[in-house]
Design a protein around this motif. Structure first.
Motif, short mmCIF file in Angstrom:
data_model
loop_
_atom_site.label_atom_id
_atom_site.label_comp_id
_atom_site.label_asym_id
_atom_site.label_seq_id
_atom_site.Cartn_x
_atom_site.Cartn_y
_atom_site.Cartn_z
N UNK A 94 -2.23 21.03 11.11
CA UNK A 94 -2.95 19.88 10.54
C UNK A 94 -2.01 18.70 10.30
N UNK A 95 -2.38 17.56 10.87
CA UNK A 95 -1.57 16.34 10.75
C UNK A 95 -2.24 15.41 9.73
N UNK A 96 -1.48 15.01 8.71
CA UNK A 96 -2.02 14.22 7.59
C UNK A 96 -1.85 12.71 7.77
N UNK A 97 -1.30 12.28 8.87
CA UNK A 97 -0.88 10.87 8.99
C UNK A 97 -2.01 9.88 8.71
N UNK A 98 -3.21 10.14 9.20
CA UNK A 98 -4.31 9.18 9.02
C UNK A 98 -4.71 9.04 7.55
N UNK A 99 -4.50 10.09 6.75
CA UNK A 99 -4.93 10.06 5.34
C UNK A 99 -3.81 9.66 4.39
N UNK A 100 -2.57 9.76 4.85
CA UNK A 100 -1.43 9.46 3.98
C UNK A 100 -0.91 8.06 4.30
N UNK A 101 -1.38 7.11 3.54
CA UNK A 101 -1.07 5.69 3.77
C UNK A 101 0.41 5.41 3.45
N UNK A 102 1.01 4.54 4.24
CA UNK A 102 2.42 4.18 4.07
C UNK A 102 2.64 3.50 2.71
N UNK A 103 3.55 4.03 1.91
CA UNK A 103 3.88 3.45 0.59
C UNK A 103 5.35 3.05 0.51
N UNK A 104 6.00 2.91 1.66
CA UNK A 104 7.45 2.68 1.66
C UNK A 104 7.87 1.35 1.05
N UNK A 105 6.93 0.38 1.00
CA UNK A 105 7.32 -0.91 0.41
C UNK A 105 7.64 -0.79 -1.07
N UNK A 106 7.31 0.35 -1.69
CA UNK A 106 7.62 0.56 -3.11
C UNK A 106 8.80 1.51 -3.32
N UNK A 107 9.45 1.92 -2.24
CA UNK A 107 10.48 2.96 -2.36
C UNK A 107 11.84 2.41 -2.80
N UNK A 108 12.03 1.09 -2.74
CA UNK A 108 13.34 0.52 -3.09
C UNK A 108 13.29 -0.34 -4.35
N UNK A 109 12.29 -0.13 -5.19
CA UNK A 109 12.22 -0.89 -6.43
C UNK A 109 13.23 -0.35 -7.43
N UNK A 110 14.03 -1.23 -8.00
CA UNK A 110 15.04 -0.81 -8.99
C UNK A 110 14.35 -0.17 -10.20
N UNK A 111 14.88 0.96 -10.62
CA UNK A 111 14.48 1.66 -11.85
C UNK A 111 13.07 2.27 -11.81
N UNK A 112 12.35 2.14 -10.72
CA UNK A 112 10.99 2.68 -10.64
C UNK A 112 10.86 3.67 -9.49
N UNK A 113 10.01 4.67 -9.69
CA UNK A 113 9.69 5.62 -8.61
C UNK A 113 8.18 5.68 -8.43
N UNK A 114 7.55 4.51 -8.51
CA UNK A 114 6.09 4.43 -8.41
C UNK A 114 5.62 4.85 -7.02
N UNK A 115 6.51 4.75 -6.02
CA UNK A 115 6.11 5.16 -4.65
C UNK A 115 5.69 6.62 -4.61
N UNK A 116 6.37 7.48 -5.40
CA UNK A 116 6.02 8.90 -5.39
C UNK A 116 4.63 9.14 -5.99
N UNK A 117 4.29 8.36 -7.00
CA UNK A 117 2.96 8.52 -7.61
C UNK A 117 1.87 8.01 -6.67
N UNK A 118 2.14 6.93 -5.96
CA UNK A 118 1.18 6.44 -4.97
C UNK A 118 1.00 7.46 -3.84
N UNK A 119 2.11 8.03 -3.39
CA UNK A 119 2.03 9.06 -2.35
C UNK A 119 1.22 10.26 -2.84
N UNK A 120 1.43 10.64 -4.11
CA UNK A 120 0.68 11.76 -4.68
C UNK A 120 -0.82 11.48 -4.69
N UNK A 121 -1.19 10.23 -4.92
CA UNK A 121 -2.61 9.85 -4.92
C UNK A 121 -3.24 10.16 -3.56
N UNK A 122 -2.57 9.74 -2.49
CA UNK A 122 -3.11 9.97 -1.16
C UNK A 122 -3.07 11.45 -0.79
#
Length: 235
Positions: A160-188
């Motif tokens: 099973x390939x999840x690519x169509x359902x797992x939206x790219x959240x990389x624009x949030x991966x380099x924010x200083x002091x935040x790891x909000x990208x992981x929570x957005x990924x968890x949502x998808x």
């Protein structure tokens, strides 16, 4: 015995709790919260870096450009074509079922574990296990001591390939002091579990699960080295 309407509610609840948390946040607001936590002594900063971090957080909390990107990402979640994604997962699962039938070992299997790796490694593997008692799960947990993993019947890699359902959240991966990208990924990821549940339901209604002989038959899903969640159960 846990039934599928209850399982679906549990899957939706896990997803919706996270969405409600994310919906009530903003990037600048998260920086303000961190600033307030340090100032109030609720968070301790090591290595005498507190003053620099406070200065950074104060500047970052005034920068609102990421707030729009964040709102757009949550809007992207709300605008997903869920019917198309359920149909896509039906096709992915149908291919899995054909592989299981092709192995000739479908009569030995009582549980199926879908396991995926990190977010941008989109394909999953499936482990099929044999006859034994399998647990019901209301909240994701580790279950290695609740069943005999050695009763593995079949292993399918790169399915099973999840690519169509797992939206790219990389624009949030380099924010200083935040790891909000992981929570957005968890949502998808949590949303994709709901979609797969619905896909299995349709396939079951269509008679595509008639090859399963041992009941109850349980579908589980997990991230590698993480807690397991029940996905569907054929009673």
């Amino acid at each position: 015995m846990m039934d599928n309407p209850k399982i679906l509610k549990l899957l939706e609840r896990q997803r919706d709790i996270l969405f409600d948390k994310l919906k009530g946040a903003s990037i600048s607001g998260l920086y303000k919260e961190q600033y307030a936590d340090i100032k109030a002594g609720r968070v301790f900063v090591f290595d005498n870096g507190e003053r620099r971090m406070l200065n950074d957080l104060k500047k970052l909390s005034k920068e609102t450009s990421h707030d729009t990107l964040y709102e757009d990402k949550l809007a992207e979640y709300l605008q997903l074509d869920n019917n198309a994604l359920v149909s896509y997962f039906q096709n992915e699962l149908d291919k899995v079922f054909k592989q299981i039938i092709g192995s000739g070992r479908q009569d030995e299997i009582q549980a199926l574990f879908i396991e995926y790796d990190y977010y941008y490694h989109f394909t999953s593997s499936i482990t099929c296990c044999g006859r034994q008692e399998y647990p019901s799960i209301e909240e994701p947990r580790y279950i290695s001591n609740e069943y005999d993993y050695n009763k593995q019947i079949l292993f399918l890699d790169k399915v099973i390939n999840f690519k169509l359902a797992w939206v790219d959240c990389e624009e949030f991966s380099n924010l200083d002091y935040l790891e909000i990208n992981y929570q957005l990924e968890d949502l998808f990821k949590l949303h994709s579990r709901v979609l797969i549940h619905k896909a299995i339901e349709i396939l079951n209604d269509e008679g595509k699960m008639n090859f399963v002989k041992i009941r109850p038959f349980t579908f589980y899903i997990k991230e590698h080295d993480s807690e397991v969640m029940i996905l569907y159960r054929l009673n």
